[in-house]
Design a protein around this motif. Structure first.
Motif, PDB file in Angstrom:
ATOM      1  N   ALA A 145       0.875  -1.197   0.029  1.00 14.22           N
ATOM      2  CA  ALA A 145       0.121   0.193   0.002  1.00 14.22           C
ATOM      3  C   ALA A 145       0.745   1.210  -0.170  1.00 14.22           C
ATOM      4  N   LEU A 146       2.047   1.151   0.751  1.00 10.70           N
ATOM      5  CA  LEU A 146       2.849   2.398   0.821  1.00 10.70           C
ATOM      6  C   LEU A 146       3.478   2.677  -0.380  1.00 10.70           C
ATOM      7  N   ALA A 147       4.026   1.398  -1.096  1.00  8.20           N
ATOM      8  CA  ALA A 147       4.879   1.566  -2.487  1.00  8.20           C
ATOM      9  C   ALA A 147       3.775   2.047  -3.563  1.00  8.20           C
ATOM     10  N   SER A 148       2.464   2.035  -3.327  1.00  9.94           N
ATOM     11  CA  SER A 148       1.457   2.299  -4.532  1.00  9.94           C
ATOM     12  C   SER A 148       0.990   3.752  -4.307  1.00  9.94           C
ATOM     13  N   GLY A 149       0.980   4.440  -2.925  1.00  7.52           N
ATOM     14  CA  GLY A 149       0.195   5.441  -2.905  1.00  7.52           C
ATOM     15  C   GLY A 149       1.145   6.730  -3.152  1.00  7.52           C
ATOM     16  N   SER A 150       0.589   7.643  -2.464  1.00  7.19           N
ATOM     17  CA  SER A 150       1.163   9.143  -2.509  1.00  7.19           C
ATOM     18  C   SER A 150       2.587   9.292  -1.830  1.00  7.19           C
ATOM     19  N   ARG A 151       2.999   8.264  -1.175  1.00  6.27           N
ATOM     20  CA  ARG A 151       4.410   8.167  -0.565  1.00  6.27           C
ATOM     21  C   ARG A 151       5.218   7.189  -1.427  1.00  6.27           C
ATOM     22  N   GLY A 152       4.673   6.764  -2.609  1.00  3.35           N
ATOM     23  CA  GLY A 152       5.373   5.695  -3.435  1.00  3.35           C
ATOM     24  C   GLY A 152       4.934   6.217  -4.966  1.00  3.35           C
ATOM     25  N   MET A 153       4.601   5.082  -5.590  1.00  5.69           N
ATOM     26  CA  MET A 153       4.480   5.132  -6.911  1.00  5.69           C
ATOM     27  C   MET A 153       3.436   6.348  -7.465  1.00  5.69           C
ATOM     28  N   ALA A 154       2.245   6.495  -6.808  1.00  4.01           N
ATOM     29  CA  ALA A 154       1.253   7.596  -7.286  1.00  4.01           C
ATOM     30  C   ALA A 154       1.942   8.878  -7.027  1.00  4.01           C
ATOM     31  N   GLY A 155       2.629   9.224  -5.907  1.00  5.91           N
ATOM     32  CA  GLY A 155       3.441  10.416  -5.448  1.00  5.91           C
ATOM     33  C   GLY A 155       4.510  10.600  -6.593  1.00  5.91           C
ATOM     34  N   GLY A 156       5.205   9.647  -6.977  1.00  5.05           N
ATOM     35  CA  GLY A 156       6.308   9.744  -7.913  1.00  5.05           C
ATOM     36  C   GLY A 156       5.604  10.460  -9.391  1.00  5.05           C
ATOM     37  N   GLN A 157       4.626   9.764  -9.668  1.00  2.00           N
ATOM     38  CA  GLN A 157       3.790  10.177 -11.099  1.00  2.00           C
ATOM     39  C   GLN A 157       3.484  11.540 -10.946  1.00  2.00           C
ATOM     40  N   ALA A 158       2.845  12.093  -9.613  1.00  2.00           N
ATOM     41  CA  ALA A 158       2.596  13.476  -9.473  1.00  2.00           C
ATOM     42  C   ALA A 158       3.781  14.375  -9.806  1.00  2.00           C
ATOM     43  N   ILE A 159       4.702  13.868  -9.064  1.00  2.00           N
ATOM     44  CA  ILE A 159       6.128  14.830  -9.284  1.00  2.00           C
ATOM     45  C   ILE A 159       6.416  14.977 -10.543  1.00  2.00           C
TER      46      ILE A 159
END
Length: 295
Positions: A145-159
């Motif tokens: 969950a952590l790797a997938s969310g805003s502090r992981g993959m989704a956050g990286g895509q936003a950046i």
């Protein structure tokens, strides 16, 4: 790297995914067709293979690793479906085939990604080896969950989306890719290790450092291939990052220094496994493959 092991693990991951994905004839049929299209379109299965390889290094049976291996690939596939959407990277090709929103439509692609993500956590909740202690089972759900969310993959895509047209320094570019690409690669290795009922924290730390290094090297190699590769070999549009004016390692460091950095990261990853025996050889082989691959 033992090619037989790697191919066996790729096939195991496909078999597990076949088992847990709803059949195309199950209602709603169009959504389930899209989910299967997104999964079974020639993926290399690097992430589930890493899960199997991490477990193998700890002398675990492959059967106990099927659920986490499938779960990380479901998350990866969901991310690709959404990344390809017109509002994101707007890609027409993925692995040489039309992207999901092109083969179906945008609404189906969005729902397909949502459903693949949900299925990943269903698989972890329902199909983990019962011999894995309950606290570690929860750790596995937390890690994915952590790797997938805003502090992981989704956050990286936003950046990544916010960085289009911007000039990033090396630290900012690394931070983006540690989240966007590296987080799920680290989770793939961690989930494999957490299948061991008595995993040692020191060994877990060594595996995590290995995964962090290869995750960043993987993205650097992707950036290099976006410059040097061709559409037919890559299976996606060549020069897509350049066309979107995205910050990349070659744009910031140049091709030669980008390749040098990727190889330094692989050396660091291999060093973290220095005290591991030959059971960790598949992990070493995967690390070398990451900077040698052409797609």
């Amino acid at each position: 790297m033992n090619d037989i092991d790697i191919e066996q693990w790729r096939q195991r991951a496909d078999t597990a995914l076949q088992r847990w994905l709803p059949a195309e004839k199950t209602l709603p049929q169009e959504l389930h067709r899209a989910m299967r299209y997104a999964i079974f379109n020639g993926g290399k299965r690097i992430r589930p293979i890493l899960t199997y390889a991490a477990g193998h290094a700890l002398s675990l049976e492959a059967q106990s690793l099927d659920a986490p291996a499938a779960a990380v690939e479901l998350i990866h596939a969901y991310s690709l479906v959404h990344d390809d959407l017109p509002a994101m990277d707007d890609d027409d090709l993925r692995r040489g085939q039309p992207t999901v929103h092109r083969a179906f439509d945008e609404a189906t692609a969005i729902l397909c990604g949502d459903a693949l993500q949900s299925l990943a956590f269903f698989v972890l909740a329902r199909h983990l080896d019962p011999q894995i202690p309950a606290p570690q089972r929860l750790q596995m759900v937390e890690a994915l969950a952590l790797a997938s969310g805003s502090r992981g993959m989704a956050g990286g895509q936003a950046i990544d989306l916010a960085a289009v047209g911007q000039v990033l320094n090396v630290a900012e570019l690394e931070n983006m890719h540690v989240h966007k690409t590296g987080a799920l690669i680290r989770a793939s290795v961690k989930l494999g290790a957490l299948c061991h009922p008595d995993i040692d924290e020191r060994l877990l730390g060594q595996l995590d450092h290995y995964a962090k290094c290869i995750g960043l090297a993987f993205q650097i190699q992707d950036d290099v291939l976006d410059v040097e590769g061709d559409t037919e070999t890559l299976g996606k549009s060549h020069g897509a990052d350049l066309a979107l004016n995205k910050p990349t390692y070659p744009a910031l460091l140049g091709l030669d220094d980008s390749k040098r950095l990727a190889n330094q990261l692989i050396d660091d990853a291999l060093h973290s496994l220095a005290e591991w025996d030959e059971a960790a050889e598949p992990l070493r082989g995967i690390a070398r493959y990451i900077v040698q691959r052409q797609h």
